[in-house]
Enzyme design. Structure first.
Site, PDB file in Angstrom:
ATOM      1  N   TYR A  74       0.921  -1.119  -0.015  1.00 39.69           N
ATOM      2  CA  TYR A  74      -0.097   0.014  -0.062  1.00 39.69           C
ATOM      3  C   TYR A  74       0.886   1.152   0.043  1.00 39.69           C
ATOM      4  CZ  TYR A  74      -2.976   3.886   1.767  1.00 39.69           C
ATOM      5  OH  TYR A  74      -3.658   4.806   2.176  1.00 39.69           O
ATOM      6  N   ALA A 124       0.010  -7.370  10.308  1.00 38.61           N
ATOM      7  CA  ALA A 124       1.047  -7.161   9.349  1.00 38.61           C
ATOM      8  C   ALA A 124       1.136  -5.681   8.685  1.00 38.61           C
ATOM      9  CB  ALA A 124       1.077  -8.203   8.513  1.00 38.61           C
TER      10      ALA A 124
END
Ligand code: UDP
Length: 323
Positions: free
Chosen positions: A141, A277
């Protein structure tokens, strides 16, 4: 100004669209409604529903709208998901963004305002975080957003496409009309408020062993309307650059839950879970650059005000948007 807003049916895009229209701009919203909701599109805006993957769709929409500026909100925005499905993030957040930047150049758009993120920094080595920190993202991301930031720098230099990229910290809160409704909710504040509404039995805390005073992650929450105001200031001509948007105050997951208990008057049961995570332990902004260079003045910096407006919206819309 005539503004082309991608993701205007989503959480941040819908409220920026509302603020743009309130300020007298005209808006075309472009959205494929995978994350957004048709009823979150301000009825005063022109709505274009189209898949960005289909060749020519973005260019045609920009050509038709003839905007002075583009605000690009449309994106996949879950750090955790990007760790298991990176392809989705590089395609949606980089490839589709690139098509939009190309369309901007082709159509002579003057300004490109981009939703970037503090996730482009990764775990910072000093706090509060200024824009000149090294960018070492730890999730696809963050990486995809950073890659597109670099595209913007080159396009500004070589195609003279002015850009403002805002690196958001944690957007939260609501306007009177529009609020936060994701089909799969992963964000902390709406998840906690769903517990307060009785829609979930408990809130999960992802990680209690971080090197922070109470062991939970610290984030900088910014009111969505303050964020929208910054975007309006980003339309000023002749400026390009990167700006952090946050309040400079860090709140831990436990502090956010405590604030939600105080505002809602409800007990929030919690369950401790392992770390998620891709989560850095602490992210707190210095927004000094946006304040000095753009004249940004946050009106709702307190976490209580942010949570209160979110709570008011959730109480009014317990099931979110109807579609
Ligand atoms: N978080 C949590 N429980 C949840 C949702 C989020 O403990 O149900 C934590 C998450 O691990 C992170 C912080 O809350 O440390 C803020 O997460 P959010 O997803 O709201 O925003 P992000 O910082 O990932 O953009």
């Amino acid at each position: 100004m005539n503004v082309f807003v991608t993701g205007g049916a989503g959480y941040i895009g819908s409220i920026c669209t509302e603020e743009l229209l309130n300020a007298g701009h005209s808006v075309t919203v472009y959205d494929n409604l995978t994350e957004g909701h048709r009823s979150a599109v301000d009825p005063r805006a022109t709505f274009v529903f189209a898949e960005p993957e289909v060749e020519g769709n973005i260019l045609n929409a920009v050509r038709q709208a003839k905007p002075d500026a583009i605000m690009h909100f449309a994106a996949s925005a879950q750090v955790g998901e990007s760790m298991t499905n990176p392809k989705k993030y590089f395609h949606n957040n980089l490839v589709n963004a690139l098509k939009l930047a190309d369309a901007a150049v082709e159509c002579g758009v003057k300004k490109f305002v981009f939703s970037s993120t503090c996730a482009t920094y990764g775990p910072p080595d000093r706090m509060p975080m200024t824009e000149d920190l090294p960018q070492r993202p730890i999730s696809p991301y963050g990486e995809a957003k950073l890659m597109f930031e670099k595209v913007l720098v080159w396009y500004q230099q070589l195609y003279q496409l002015d850009f403002i990229a805002f690196r958001y910290f944690n957007a939260a809160g609501a306007s009177e009309t529009f609020g936060e409704h994701h089909r799969i909710e992963t964000h902390l504040i709406p998840n906690v408020l769903m517990v307060a509404l009785g829609q979930k039995t408990h809130c999960e805390i992802f990680g209690t062993d971080y090197p922070t005073p109470d062991g939970t992650c610290i984030r900088d929450y910014i009111h969505i309307r303050d964020l929208a105001q910054a975007h309006m200031l980003g339309l000023q001509p002749g400026k390009s650059g990167f700006y952090n948007l946050g309040n400079g105050d860090g709140y831990s997951v436990r502090q956010v839950i405590d604030t939600c208990e105080k505002i809602t008057g409800k007990k929030i049961p919690t369950v401790e879970k392992p770390r998620r995570a891709g989560d850095p332990p602490r992210l707190v902004a210095s927004a000094g650059k946006a304040i000095t260079e753009l004249g940004w003045k946050p009106k709702f910096p307190k976490l209580e005000d942010i949570v209160s407006t979110a709570w008011a919206w959730h109480v009014k819309h317990p099931n979110g948007y109807p579609d």
